[in-house]
Design a protein around this motif. Sequence first.
Motif, short mmCIF file in Angstrom:
data_model
loop_
_atom_site.label_atom_id
_atom_site.label_comp_id
_atom_site.label_asym_id
_atom_site.label_seq_id
_atom_site.Cartn_x
_atom_site.Cartn_y
_atom_site.Cartn_z
N GLY A 2 0.80 -1.22 0.00
CA GLY A 2 0.00 0.00 0.00
C GLY A 2 0.83 1.27 0.00
O GLY A 2 0.41 2.30 -0.52
N SER A 3 2.02 1.19 0.56
CA SER A 3 2.89 2.38 0.56
C SER A 3 3.52 2.62 -0.80
O SER A 3 4.11 3.67 -1.03
N GLY B 54 -6.42 4.47 -6.11
CA GLY B 54 -6.82 3.43 -5.17
C GLY B 54 -8.10 2.72 -5.59
O GLY B 54 -8.22 1.51 -5.47
N VAL B 55 -9.07 3.48 -6.09
CA VAL B 55 -10.31 2.88 -6.55
C VAL B 55 -10.06 1.96 -7.74
O VAL B 55 -10.57 0.84 -7.80
N LEU C 90 -5.24 -1.76 0.43
CA LEU C 90 -4.25 -0.77 0.02
C LEU C 90 -4.75 0.66 0.20
O LEU C 90 -4.00 1.51 0.70
N PRO C 91 -5.99 0.99 -0.19
CA PRO C 91 -6.48 2.35 0.07
C PRO C 91 -6.55 2.68 1.56
O PRO C 91 -6.31 3.81 1.96
N ALA D 29 -14.10 0.91 7.58
CA ALA D 29 -14.79 -0.17 8.28
C ALA D 29 -15.47 -1.12 7.29
O ALA D 29 -15.44 -2.35 7.47
N VAL D 30 -16.07 -0.56 6.25
CA VAL D 30 -16.73 -1.39 5.24
C VAL D 30 -15.70 -2.24 4.50
O VAL D 30 -15.93 -3.41 4.19
N VAL D 31 -14.54 -1.65 4.18
CA VAL D 31 -13.48 -2.39 3.50
C VAL D 31 -13.05 -3.58 4.33
O VAL D 31 -12.93 -4.71 3.84
#
Length: 302
Positions: free
Chosen positions: A9-10, A89-90, A240-241, A265-267
């Motif tokens: 992610g970084s 990210g999307v 990652l986002p 939270a949803v992710v």
Amino acid sequence: MATLALLWGSGFLWIKVALDHGLSPAHLTLTRCALGTAVLLLLARGAHQRLPRSRALWLHVTVAALFCNAIPFALFALGEQTVDSGIAGVMNATTPLWSLLLGAVLGTDRALHPLRLTGLFLGFAGVLLIFAPWQHDGLTGWGAGALLAAAASYAIAFTYMARHLTPRGAPLAVSAAQLLMATAWTTLALPAAAPTHPDGTALLAVTVLGVFSTGLTFYLNYRMIAEEGPTSAATVGYLLPVVSVTLGALVLNETLGARTLAGMAVVLAGVAATRTRPRTEGAVPGLRPRRTAPPRRPEPAE
């Protein structure tokens, strides 16, 4: 999975920094692949693993290197020249959906029960909630298209690797061989690359990108595909986002709003759902589970 998400992610940050400080997309991709190869070769040597000798295996490695490394690495570097990190990210988070589609069509992934299927779409909805791409411009530009194509390329690679590479022995050596071939693929693009004038910050950023966000994460990704299957491995894209938002808040003092926290939270809920699986599923797609006892009525020999 958490370590893979943190290191991978970084990578968006290091790509952006390197591009802003003088590296061209082609040189960034080549350096990233070369450094990742060096890391994996050292790890393989320490584990007493040798590079593959089979011509068939090298053919599979060459194909995987094209779709898992050379193409998406270059497309991400190109896309982030014009697209901000939220939209990137999307687009990257569509990888599990591409993987699910390919797995269903080709029959290469485990059967998904309703909870895992719901988790895939729930995770993508959470990513959309974090970044709210409807509030940004550029979704129809070439940069966003490049990022979407990179996500699809990852999905193709995960499916291909699950079938042809992950059941093989010596995973460190196979990973090193794949990044070695990715370096060769990227070298072919250098004659058409723009001139590059990197400064010290760019060199530091691409070093971190190559060593940690490419070399180490590539081996972890191999293990994820082997143990969880291509779709479950691809769900790391949903985290990652979350990593990028958290790093922005901690390092750059960016504000975390209620929508962003809800999206995170949803992710996490979506990722948890996609990792739910029946106990009868095997470790590697395409491999039969080992028998723990002989069958009661053996079939007659043919």
